[in-house]
Design a protein around this motif. Structure first.
Motif, PDB file in Angstrom:
ATOM      1  N   PHE A  19      -1.391   3.209  -0.810  1.00  0.00           N
ATOM      2  CA  PHE A  19      -2.078   3.511  -1.951  1.00  0.00           C
ATOM      3  C   PHE A  19      -1.056   2.596  -3.092  1.00  0.00           C
ATOM      4  O   PHE A  19       0.074   2.679  -3.137  1.00  0.00           O
ATOM      5  CB  PHE A  19      -1.797   4.714  -2.411  1.00  0.00           C
ATOM      6  CG  PHE A  19      -2.765   5.129  -3.619  1.00  0.00           C
ATOM      7  CD1 PHE A  19      -2.232   5.060  -5.019  1.00  0.00           C
ATOM      8  CD2 PHE A  19      -4.163   5.422  -3.594  1.00  0.00           C
ATOM      9  CE1 PHE A  19      -2.850   5.538  -5.932  1.00  0.00           C
ATOM     10  CE2 PHE A  19      -4.678   5.746  -4.660  1.00  0.00           C
ATOM     11  CZ  PHE A  19      -4.164   6.012  -5.851  1.00  0.00           C
ATOM     12  N   LEU A  20      -1.680   1.940  -4.173  1.00  0.00           N
ATOM     13  CA  LEU A  20      -1.012   0.944  -4.791  1.00  0.00           C
ATOM     14  C   LEU A  20      -0.499   1.940  -6.202  1.00  0.00           C
ATOM     15  O   LEU A  20      -1.422   2.391  -6.658  1.00  0.00           O
ATOM     16  CB  LEU A  20      -1.839  -0.073  -5.363  1.00  0.00           C
ATOM     17  CG  LEU A  20      -2.299  -0.997  -4.374  1.00  0.00           C
ATOM     18  CD1 LEU A  20      -3.125  -2.299  -5.022  1.00  0.00           C
ATOM     19  CD2 LEU A  20      -1.469  -1.602  -3.674  1.00  0.00           C
ATOM     20  N   LEU A  21       0.708   2.049  -6.143  1.00  0.00           N
ATOM     21  CA  LEU A  21       1.479   2.838  -7.228  1.00  0.00           C
ATOM     22  C   LEU A  21       2.297   1.932  -7.921  1.00  0.00           C
ATOM     23  O   LEU A  21       2.874   0.841  -7.474  1.00  0.00           O
ATOM     24  CB  LEU A  21       2.214   3.598  -6.776  1.00  0.00           C
ATOM     25  CG  LEU A  21       1.471   5.120  -6.002  1.00  0.00           C
ATOM     26  CD1 LEU A  21       2.483   6.004  -5.679  1.00  0.00           C
ATOM     27  CD2 LEU A  21       0.482   5.864  -7.046  1.00  0.00           C
ATOM     28  N   ARG A  22       2.544   2.124  -9.365  1.00  0.00           N
ATOM     29  CA  ARG A  22       3.347   1.495 -10.190  1.00  0.00           C
ATOM     30  C   ARG A  22       4.789   1.391  -9.499  1.00  0.00           C
ATOM     31  O   ARG A  22       5.337   2.355  -9.109  1.00  0.00           O
ATOM     32  CB  ARG A  22       3.231   2.079 -11.571  1.00  0.00           C
ATOM     33  CG  ARG A  22       2.223   1.736 -12.376  1.00  0.00           C
ATOM     34  CD  ARG A  22       2.193   2.251 -14.015  1.00  0.00           C
ATOM     35  NE  ARG A  22       2.438   3.868 -13.921  1.00  0.00           N
ATOM     36  CZ  ARG A  22       3.443   4.487 -14.309  1.00  0.00           C
ATOM     37  NH1 ARG A  22       4.366   3.960 -15.022  1.00  0.00           N
ATOM     38  NH2 ARG A  22       3.245   5.788 -14.311  1.00  0.00           N
ATOM     39  N   GLY A  23       5.199  -0.039  -9.519  1.00  0.00           N
ATOM     40  CA  GLY A  23       6.505   0.038  -9.166  1.00  0.00           C
ATOM     41  C   GLY A  23       6.713  -0.390  -7.692  1.00  0.00           C
ATOM     42  O   GLY A  23       7.739  -0.812  -7.007  1.00  0.00           O
ATOM     43  N   GLU A  65       6.567  -3.875   1.021  1.00  0.00           N
ATOM     44  CA  GLU A  65       7.900  -4.073   0.909  1.00  0.00           C
ATOM     45  C   GLU A  65       9.036  -3.217   0.518  1.00  0.00           C
ATOM     46  O   GLU A  65       9.918  -3.069   1.000  1.00  0.00           O
ATOM     47  CB  GLU A  65       7.894  -5.508  -0.021  1.00  0.00           C
ATOM     48  CG  GLU A  65       7.025  -6.741   0.472  1.00  0.00           C
ATOM     49  CD  GLU A  65       7.881  -7.413   1.895  1.00  0.00           C
ATOM     50  OE1 GLU A  65       8.950  -7.146   2.054  1.00  0.00           O
ATOM     51  OE2 GLU A  65       6.980  -8.035   2.599  1.00  0.00           O
ATOM     52  N   ALA A  66       8.378  -2.444  -0.521  1.00  0.00           N
ATOM     53  CA  ALA A  66       9.253  -1.437  -1.270  1.00  0.00           C
ATOM     54  C   ALA A  66       8.369  -0.145  -1.818  1.00  0.00           C
ATOM     55  O   ALA A  66       7.306  -0.597  -2.399  1.00  0.00           O
ATOM     56  CB  ALA A  66       9.975  -2.115  -2.293  1.00  0.00           C
ATOM     57  N   GLU A  67       8.598   0.937  -1.740  1.00  0.00           N
ATOM     58  CA  GLU A  67       8.218   1.934  -2.337  1.00  0.00           C
ATOM     59  C   GLU A  67       8.152   2.054  -3.693  1.00  0.00           C
ATOM     60  O   GLU A  67       8.972   1.445  -4.229  1.00  0.00           O
ATOM     61  CB  GLU A  67       8.679   3.388  -1.853  1.00  0.00           C
ATOM     62  CG  GLU A  67       8.430   3.612  -0.091  1.00  0.00           C
ATOM     63  CD  GLU A  67       6.934   3.938   0.198  1.00  0.00           C
ATOM     64  OE1 GLU A  67       6.213   4.158  -0.653  1.00  0.00           O
ATOM     65  OE2 GLU A  67       6.873   3.968   1.596  1.00  0.00           O
ATOM     66  N   ALA A  68       7.233   2.850  -4.276  1.00  0.00           N
ATOM     67  CA  ALA A  68       7.147   2.784  -5.811  1.00  0.00           C
ATOM     68  C   ALA A  68       8.353   3.878  -6.078  1.00  0.00           C
ATOM     69  O   ALA A  68       8.702   4.800  -5.097  1.00  0.00           O
ATOM     70  CB  ALA A  68       6.058   3.778  -6.223  1.00  0.00           C
ATOM     71  N   PRO A  69       8.914   3.748  -7.016  1.00  0.00           N
ATOM     72  CA  PRO A  69       9.999   4.786  -7.515  1.00  0.00           C
ATOM     73  C   PRO A  69       9.522   6.279  -7.425  1.00  0.00           C
ATOM     74  O   PRO A  69       8.402   6.707  -7.240  1.00  0.00           O
ATOM     75  CB  PRO A  69      10.330   4.509  -8.870  1.00  0.00           C
ATOM     76  CG  PRO A  69       9.507   3.243  -9.306  1.00  0.00           C
ATOM     77  CD  PRO A  69       8.696   3.228  -8.233  1.00  0.00           C
ATOM     78  N   ARG A  70      10.669   7.039  -7.099  1.00  0.00           N
ATOM     79  CA  ARG A  70      10.488   8.343  -6.480  1.00  0.00           C
ATOM     80  C   ARG A  70       9.588   9.356  -7.601  1.00  0.00           C
ATOM     81  O   ARG A  70       8.693   9.949  -7.435  1.00  0.00           O
ATOM     82  CB  ARG A  70      11.771   9.121  -6.156  1.00  0.00           C
ATOM     83  CG  ARG A  70      11.824  10.446  -5.983  1.00  0.00           C
ATOM     84  CD  ARG A  70      13.084  10.829  -5.471  1.00  0.00           C
ATOM     85  NE  ARG A  70      13.610  10.309  -4.344  1.00  0.00           N
ATOM     86  CZ  ARG A  70      14.785  10.412  -3.975  1.00  0.00           C
ATOM     87  NH1 ARG A  70      15.598  11.401  -4.417  1.00  0.00           N
ATOM     88  NH2 ARG A  70      15.445   9.699  -3.049  1.00  0.00           N
ATOM     89  N   TRP A  71      10.108   9.127  -9.063  1.00  0.00           N
ATOM     90  CA  TRP A  71       9.230   9.510  -9.872  1.00  0.00           C
ATOM     91  C   TRP A  71       7.976   9.358 -10.105  1.00  0.00           C
ATOM     92  O   TRP A  71       6.983  10.177 -10.222  1.00  0.00           O
ATOM     93  CB  TRP A  71      10.044   9.190 -11.465  1.00  0.00           C
ATOM     94  CG  TRP A  71       9.140   9.607 -12.447  1.00  0.00           C
ATOM     95  CD1 TRP A  71       8.462   9.125 -13.513  1.00  0.00           C
ATOM     96  CD2 TRP A  71       8.917  11.211 -12.948  1.00  0.00           C
ATOM     97  NE1 TRP A  71       8.016   9.737 -14.239  1.00  0.00           N
ATOM     98  CE2 TRP A  71       8.376  10.946 -14.162  1.00  0.00           C
ATOM     99  CE3 TRP A  71       9.343  12.103 -12.420  1.00  0.00           C
ATOM    100  CZ2 TRP A  71       8.006  12.227 -14.781  1.00  0.00           C
ATOM    101  CZ3 TRP A  71       9.114  13.512 -13.048  1.00  0.00           C
ATOM    102  CH2 TRP A  71       8.391  13.432 -14.282  1.00  0.00           C
ATOM    103  N   ILE A  72       7.544   8.051  -9.725  1.00  0.00           N
ATOM    104  CA  ILE A  72       6.142   7.759  -9.861  1.00  0.00           C
ATOM    105  C   ILE A  72       5.344   8.413  -8.660  1.00  0.00           C
ATOM    106  O   ILE A  72       4.382   8.914  -8.544  1.00  0.00           O
ATOM    107  CB  ILE A  72       6.032   6.228  -9.663  1.00  0.00           C
ATOM    108  CG1 ILE A  72       6.599   5.431 -10.842  1.00  0.00           C
ATOM    109  CG2 ILE A  72       4.486   5.783  -9.640  1.00  0.00           C
ATOM    110  CD1 ILE A  72       6.042   5.812 -12.145  1.00  0.00           C
TER     111      ILE A  72
END
Length: 372
Positions: A19-23, A65-72
């Motif tokens: 799922f595409l999330l900001r960050g 490559e990298a997860e979205a920030p934890r807050w997002i």
């Protein structure tokens, strides 16, 4: 050569869990197409106005490559939990109106059936489903009322209000329009807390300056232009126009409020409410009409009258939706059922209103004199 360039992308997920999330950072394979803004496509011109240089289409996700920030990610989980709560207890016959409530409260326009979305666009009422100043203002008004019962100094109330409002904005996706509204409310409440003279218009100007200092490109953003032109028009012209309409539409103008019997007093209050809503709706519609015609190709003078009732009903639906969240979590769904009924009435009003001849029609706003 592409480093630092802005891309519009459309990607196919390689797994249901993606799922595409900001960050978040993904590697993907696709085809790049340049955005020139001169192809004759309205969407291409829109991307060019946003400073987007390329389409990245026919793409597929290769690797995360990298997860979205934890807050997002936390906001996303809360959003999904709120959606499940709002839909709890909905039967098949309730599905459409329950999804309309989800779209209105959480800004998930994808939950609206395509034919319903078209009707709301034609009626000039699609703003009810985009988290913006209207929604943030309604939620803020509810929070201000609830926080009156919070013991302690006023600065605690202000900070709790702003924290809860910020969480709502982020949980609903952090739309730029919602963030702009939050910044304006923060300036307004901050000035009030510091004991400085101020009002809605100084807060609006301060929020606009702050937003442009943070991101100057917003000046060319259609959403920014629409938000601030509409709110400025409501503040500067909506109030005085509402007062004039109240005087013109007041029944029994020769009688004072104390001289009115109960039914006449109720009629006078109804006329006053209608005049106030009509003045605000006229100022908002006329200020936003050029941008709306340019964006959607629709001019909706009938929306002036529809929005008088739709905004009030949206306020009721949003308040019922928020208040009903803890009850629905405990298995008590009658408050959300009431919100579904209100949204259903809004849907019916729009479905009938758009067929009134002359109130809604397609329009265009060519500007041939502007240089290429």
């Amino acid at each position: 050569d592409l480093v630092g360039k802005r891309l519009y992308f459309r990607l196919k997920k390689n797994a249901e869990k993606d799922f595409l999330l900001r960050g978040a950072v993904f590697s993907a394979r696709g085809v790049l197409y340049p955005v020139t803004g001169k192809s004759g496509s309205g969407f291409d011109e829109f991307l060019a106005s946003k400073g987007v240089h390329y389409h990245f289409l026919r793409g597929i996700v290769l690797h995360r490559e990298a997860e979205a920030p934890r807050w997002i990610r936390l906001c996303r989980r809360w959003n999904e939990g709120l959606e499940k709560t709002l839909l709890a207890g909905a039967e098949d016959e309730d599905e459409t109106r329950a999804n309309l409530l989800v779209a209105m409260l959480l800004g998930k326009k994808s939950a609206i059936p395509a034919e319903r979305k078209k009707q709301f666009v034609v009626a000039g009422a699609m703003h009810l489903f985009a988290i913006s100043g209207l929604h943030v203002g309604i939620v803020a008004a509810l929070l201000v009322f609830l926080l009156l019962f919070l013991p302690g100094p006023k600065w605690v109330e202000t900070w709790v209000l702003l924290v809860l409002l910020f969480v709502y904005v982020e949980v609903t996706g952090g739309a730029p329009s919602a963030r702009r509204a939050f910044v304006m409310i923060a300036f307004w409440r901050g000035a009030h807390h510091l004991g400085r003279k101020g009002g809605a218009f100084p807060a609006l100007v301060a929020a606009a300056v702050f937003t442009l200092a943070w991101d100057p490109r917003q000046l060319w953003d259609r959403g920014f232009q629409l938000s601030y032109s509409v709110v400025a028009s409501i503040i500067l012209f909506g109030g005085p126009l509402s007062e004039k309409l109240q005087a013109w539409l007041r029944p029994w103008p020769s009688l004072t409020d104390e001289e009115l019997v109960a039914w006449r007093k109720a009629a006078t209050l109804s006329a006053r409410w209608f005049a106030n809503g009509l003045g605000i709706s006229i100022s908002a519609t006329l200020a936003g009409a050029p941008l709306t015609v340019d964006a959607f190709g629709v001019f909706s003078p009938g929306g002036i009258f529809l929005n008088v009732f739709l905004v009030l009903m949206a306020m009721g639906a949003i308040w019922l939706g928020v208040i009903g969240l803890p009850f629905s979590a405990w298995g008590i769904d009658f408050i959300h059922e009431a919100a579904w009924w209100v949204v259903s009435c809004m849907d019916g009003l729009v479905a009938v209103g758009i067929f009134v001849p002359g109130l809604f029609f397609h329009a265009s706003c060519p500007v041939s004199w502007l240089p290429e």
